[in-house]
Design a protein around this motif. Structure first.
Motif, mmCIF file in Angstrom:
data_model
loop_
_atom_site.group_PDB
_atom_site.id
_atom_site.type_symbol
_atom_site.label_atom_id
_atom_site.label_comp_id
_atom_site.label_asym_id
_atom_site.label_seq_id
_atom_site.Cartn_x
_atom_site.Cartn_y
_atom_site.Cartn_z
ATOM 1 N N GLY A 87 -10.529 1.957 -16.700
ATOM 2 C CA GLY A 87 -10.622 3.217 -17.144
ATOM 3 C C GLY A 87 -9.276 4.024 -17.275
ATOM 4 N N PRO A 88 -9.287 5.255 -17.455
ATOM 5 C CA PRO A 88 -8.074 6.107 -17.535
ATOM 6 C C PRO A 88 -7.163 6.060 -16.160
ATOM 7 C CG PRO A 88 -9.972 7.399 -18.342
ATOM 8 C CD PRO A 88 -10.449 6.122 -17.702
ATOM 9 N N TRP A 89 -5.953 6.459 -16.364
ATOM 10 C CA TRP A 89 -4.883 6.597 -15.370
ATOM 11 C C TRP A 89 -5.525 7.537 -14.243
ATOM 12 C CZ3 TRP A 89 -1.180 4.362 -12.954
ATOM 13 C CH2 TRP A 89 -0.308 5.065 -12.043
ATOM 14 N N ARG A 90 -5.736 7.175 -13.125
ATOM 15 C CA ARG A 90 -6.082 7.853 -11.872
ATOM 16 C C ARG A 90 -5.695 7.449 -10.625
ATOM 17 N NH1 ARG A 90 -9.888 12.008 -11.392
ATOM 18 N NH2 ARG A 90 -10.247 12.564 -9.202
ATOM 19 N N VAL A 91 -5.060 8.432 -9.741
ATOM 20 C CA VAL A 91 -4.699 7.977 -8.527
ATOM 21 C C VAL A 91 -5.435 9.115 -7.244
ATOM 22 C CG1 VAL A 91 -3.016 7.478 -6.713
ATOM 23 C CG2 VAL A 91 -2.247 6.912 -9.190
ATOM 24 N N ASP A 92 -6.141 8.683 -6.572
ATOM 25 C CA ASP A 92 -6.475 9.396 -5.745
ATOM 26 C C ASP A 92 -6.002 9.405 -4.296
ATOM 27 O OD1 ASP A 92 -9.080 10.933 -6.855
ATOM 28 O OD2 ASP A 92 -9.532 8.750 -7.282
ATOM 29 N N PHE A 93 -5.553 10.459 -3.725
ATOM 30 C CA PHE A 93 -5.056 10.465 -2.349
ATOM 31 C C PHE A 93 -6.069 10.911 -1.595
ATOM 32 C CE2 PHE A 93 -1.359 10.822 -5.032
ATOM 33 C CZ PHE A 93 -0.310 9.874 -4.463
ATOM 34 N N LEU A 94 -6.489 10.202 -0.316
ATOM 35 C CA LEU A 94 -7.580 10.481 0.415
ATOM 36 C C LEU A 94 -7.153 10.589 2.072
ATOM 37 C CD1 LEU A 94 -9.456 7.492 -1.255
ATOM 38 C CD2 LEU A 94 -10.153 10.121 -1.887
ATOM 39 N N ARG A 95 -7.803 11.086 2.668
ATOM 40 C CA ARG A 95 -7.738 11.239 4.287
ATOM 41 C C ARG A 95 -9.120 10.481 4.788
ATOM 42 N NH1 ARG A 95 -7.068 16.230 5.103
ATOM 43 N NH2 ARG A 95 -4.829 15.975 4.911
ATOM 44 N N GLY A 96 -9.160 9.399 4.938
ATOM 45 C CA GLY A 96 -10.403 8.881 5.124
ATOM 46 C C GLY A 96 -11.053 8.563 3.604
ATOM 47 N N ASP A 97 -12.178 9.134 3.838
ATOM 48 C CA ASP A 97 -13.085 9.152 2.515
ATOM 49 C C ASP A 97 -12.906 10.643 1.720
ATOM 50 O OD1 ASP A 97 -13.941 6.505 2.802
ATOM 51 O OD2 ASP A 97 -15.705 7.199 4.391
ATOM 52 N N ARG A 98 -12.138 11.482 2.404
ATOM 53 C CA ARG A 98 -12.305 12.828 1.771
ATOM 54 C C ARG A 98 -10.972 12.988 0.915
ATOM 55 N NH1 ARG A 98 -12.057 18.531 5.388
ATOM 56 N NH2 ARG A 98 -12.029 19.883 3.679
ATOM 57 N N PRO A 99 -11.122 13.513 -0.333
ATOM 58 C CA PRO A 99 -10.119 13.601 -1.255
ATOM 59 C C PRO A 99 -9.175 14.568 -0.612
ATOM 60 C CG PRO A 99 -12.363 13.770 -2.230
ATOM 61 C CD PRO A 99 -12.688 13.745 -0.846
ATOM 62 N N VAL A 100 -7.905 14.378 -0.731
ATOM 63 C CA VAL A 100 -6.624 15.239 -0.639
ATOM 64 C C VAL A 100 -6.364 16.044 -1.885
ATOM 65 C CG1 VAL A 100 -4.435 15.493 0.424
ATOM 66 C CG2 VAL A 100 -6.125 14.294 1.575
ATOM 67 N N THR A 101 -5.745 15.151 -2.594
ATOM 68 C CA THR A 101 -5.173 15.781 -4.145
ATOM 69 C C THR A 101 -5.323 14.423 -5.098
ATOM 70 O OG1 THR A 101 -3.464 16.791 -5.313
ATOM 71 C CG2 THR A 101 -2.703 15.183 -3.579
ATOM 72 N N SER A 102 -4.927 14.470 -6.432
ATOM 73 C CA SER A 102 -4.908 13.313 -7.328
ATOM 74 C C SER A 102 -4.143 13.723 -8.456
ATOM 75 C CB SER A 102 -6.444 13.228 -7.751
ATOM 76 O OG SER A 102 -6.937 14.432 -8.227
ATOM 77 N N SER A 103 -3.834 12.298 -8.999
ATOM 78 C CA SER A 103 -3.054 12.157 -10.163
ATOM 79 C C SER A 103 -3.799 11.799 -11.309
ATOM 80 C CB SER A 103 -1.926 11.478 -10.165
ATOM 81 O OG SER A 103 -1.195 11.239 -11.511
#
Length: 740
Positions: A116-132
């Motif tokens: 799929g499209p470009w996506r990077v998720d920054f996570l603390r455990g399973d909780r999203p922090v921020t994303s690109s």
């Protein structure tokens, strides 16, 4: 820097390459690299004439994920680089499946979508922090053919951004454009002396852009739901730093970029200056010091500003013989009065200075591309610049300062360091764009390391104006040239709050303001603010800052707040030790102590001094002040009056008063000495307990000045009374009391 015209269109002449679906991923033990073509690949023909964005994920330190975005990666290495304490032995877990590639360090993960499209998720455990996301990464070419790389990281609902160095505008950076570029711009513009490419999020993470050159931030401005940062060139490296609390972020960030050094105990006392363009000689200096003593005003440091040297000779480090014919004798006499001595310096060499020719012949001055010495007439006639990329030049400069130390000078005000040209050649072939901000780091490091070598660790201190990332290691920093008004007082505080959110542990400012002469009301209100900062200096431009020059009440106000600060030294010293050991600053934005209170993120007219004392400077002549208290019962440190939060409070204060409140349940240690800062803080200490709760147990650590012995106490509150035990260290006496 903005590249778009609204959300959908690019600006005229701008083209952007963006990563599409990941074509492949190459993992290794410490990270992985993904390759993302800028268009769909449906067959072999689509791989021809198709740019690829290369993105490397790695971990330079525990709880930190590094990302390098590259286009053409064959460029030469560019120096200087920030000196980072990178680690290769902390646990890093890499997992690649058919759908994602994930790097995990501690609780923080970066998860890259492989379909799929470009996506990077920054996570603390399973909780999203921020994303690109799909439109976040851009490889940009502008109308003139210049290349840039940008990244955009998502902002959540209600998320606020803080830091980015010393900034005098709104403390919350959302909606702002911030360029990381040191400038001598005063405190009333978007320019700043101390620019740091690091921001702290209320969501409990930080982002450090690992580039000393110009970094342009669009904080919820170009795209209101994202923070964009961009640099010129073909690659961009940034680090996402985990919390989960803002203080945890600063601990990790300063572990990577450097922790503030300890500073000497005497430096916490009151500093008095000659001021800048005033007329002074030893007689004037003696009159000032006598005046302070006659009025029982504790004084620790006397500072000589620029004109201790001859005009047009800055810097040659030679005392003006007409004004100071016996500098060694004068310094000895000042020491006999128990004072330390600071003198003003900068890294610029006037053409008239004897050091100019000496430095020119030796190759110690920054040069033009044709080999001639770079010069201009701003600040000093024919001014040149010391080339600190040349180790011999740094030793030469430090050697000149050592002569002053041997003469009896104790420390230096390291002024300037922002006016750094970009059309020059450096000794080590450093990139001039990257040297512009980084110069401040080299300059202050040179001076600070000399002081440590000559005076010993913990005995070095400077008063520095310019800085960038890592400069927090060389304290103290002050807020630069502000006007002498209540508005400028508020500007200065916003600058200090932003600097604290950028990892700087100590901070000061010119009591009364620098430019102009404050009216008595401004001066007296600023006294309280100045003495309730980590370091306190009376300094101005064209007028003296001795309190009797304003009115007699100013004398009383200065005496009151100086003595209060000196009695608070056991508490301030513990906060300073936390700055040194953990990177948590002495002056703290409210969000550092109250990250779960949504109001705290926006408070820019108050602060926490250490973990337990709230200060709200009075920014009006009539004494009216409105401030916010978080939940619980807060107690005025001096009067004992109580305020219950959460909520806003409006009060009116005389000049000898200011809202300074103890946190609910806090134990604040008060020292037994009020005429100097460098005493045995644990001896005869009074441990004052504020609004305790039944069954409370509190450990209180009181450090010791260099070479001394500190103490640790346990305070207990049971059945409506308090008791205390000495559990470690030594104290000649101690007492616990409940504030009423």
């Amino acid at each position: 820097m903005k590249f778009t015209d609204g959300y959908w269109q690019l600006r005229p002449g701008v083209s952007v390459l963006r990563p599409g679906t990941v074509e492949s991923v190459e993992p290794d033990e410490r990270g992985f690299t993904v390759f993302a073509p800028t268009g769909r690949i449906t067959g072999r023909g689509d791989t021809l004439n198709r740019p690829v964005v290369t993105v490397r994920f790695f971990s330079p330190a525990p709880g930190v994920v590094g990302v390098t975005i590259g286009h053409h990666c064959g460029g030469l290495p560019r120096e200087p680089r920030f000196a980072l304490a990178e680690s290769t032995d902390h646990p890093v877990h890499v997992e690649v499946t058919g759908l994602t590639a994930t790097l995990t360090t501690g609780e923080l993960s970066a998860r890259v979508a492989l379909v799929g499209p470009w996506r990077v998720d920054f996570l603390r455990g399973d909780r999203p922090v921020t994303s690109s996301t799909e439109r976040s990464v851009g490889i940009v070419t502008d109308a003139e053919g210049h290349k840039y790389v940008h990244e955009r990281l998502a902002l959540g609902v209600g998320e606020t951004i803080h830091g980015l160095g010393e900034r005098f505008g709104p403390y919350v950076k959302n909606g702002q454009t911030v360029d990381i570029w040191n400038a001598d711009g005063g405190t009333a513009s978007e320019q700043a002396y101390k620019n740091v490419p690091f921001y702290l999020s209320s969501a409990g993470y930080g982002v450090f852009v690992d580039h000393p050159e110009l970094v342009s931030f669009e904080v919820g401005s170009e795209v209101v739901s994202q923070t964009q940062f961009s640099v010129a060139g073909q690659s961009l490296t940034y680090h996402v730093i985990d919390g989960p609390t803002p203080k945890d972020v600063l601990r990790r960030y300063t572990a990577l970029t450097g922790r503030p050094a300890r500073v000497p105990a005497w430096s916490y006392g009151l500093w008095l200056s000659t001021s800048f363009t005033t007329s002074y000689d030893e007689k004037t200096v003696t009159e000032f010091i006598d005046g302070m003593a006659e009025r029982n005003l504790p004084l620790s440091v006397f500072h000589f500003d620029c004109f201790w040297m001859r005009q047009f000779h800055w810097v040659d480090f030679v005392w003006d013989p007409e004004t100071f014919p016996d500098p060694e004798g004068m310094l000895r006499r000042l020491h006999e009065r128990g004072l330390k001595v600071c003198v003003w310096i900068n890294p610029y060499i006037a053409q008239r200075s004897y050091l100019f020719e000496e430095g020119r012949r030796a190759g110690y001055l920054v040069r033009n591309p044709d080999g001639s010495v770079w010069q201009w007439d701003k600040w000093q006639a024919g001014m040149a610049l010391v080339d600190f990329t040349n180790p011999d030049a740094a030793r030469w400069y430090a050697g000149k300062l050592k002569v002053l130390l041997d003469m009896g000078v104790d420390c230096f005000k390291t002024d300037f360091g922002e006016r750094i040209p970009t059309d020059v050649v450096w000794h080590d072939s450093a990139d001039p764009q990257r040297m512009h901000n980084y110069y401040a780091y080299l300059y202050n490091r040179t001076v600070f390391e000399l002081l440590e070598a000559e005076r010993g660790a913990g005995e070095a201190v400077v008063f520095a104006r310019s800085a960038t990332a890592g400069g927090q290691q060389f304290p103290v920093h002050w807020g630069g040239d502000c006007e002498s008004t209540f508005v400028a007082m508020a500007e200065s505080l916003r600058g200090g709050l932003s600097l604290a959110a950028s990892g700087f542990g100590y901070w000061s400012h010119d009591i009364g303001g620098f430019e102009g002469t404050p009216d008595p009301a401004v001066f007296k209100r600023w006294i309280a603010f100045g003495l309730l900062s980590s370091h306190s200096r009376l300094h101005g431009s064209g007028s003296y800052r001795v309190p009797w020059a304003y009115d007699e009440e100013a004398v009383t106000v200065l005496r009151h707040f100086t003595r209060l600060k000196l009695r608070l030294m056991p508490y301030l010293a513990a906060a300073a030790e936390e700055a040194h050991s953990d990177g948590v600053p002495v002056l703290r934005p409210m969000i550092l102590e109250f990250p779960d209170d949504p109001t705290a993120a926006y408070l820019d007219r108050q602060y926490m001094l250490g973990p337990d004392v709230l200060v709200a400077p009075v920014l009006s002549a009539d004494g009216q002040v409105t401030y916010y208290v978080p939940a619980g019962t807060w107690t005025h440190l001096v009067s004992g009056a109580r305020v219950t939060g959460p909520g806003w409070v409006t009060e009116k204060h005389d000049f000898d008063s200011v809202p300074v409140l103890a946190r609910p349940g806090a134990v604040v240690p008060f020292g037994a000495v009020e005429d100097r800062p460098d005493y045995a803080w644990a001896d005869d200490v009074r441990l004052r307990l504020y609004a305790p709760v039944e069954g409370q147990r509190t450990r209180v650590r009181v450090p010791a000045p260099a070479g001394g012995v500190g103490a640790e106490f346990e305070v207990r509150y049971d059945n409506g009374s308090a008791t205390v035990d000495l559990v470690a260290g030594a104290s000649s006496g101690y007492l616990v009391e409940v504030a009423e």
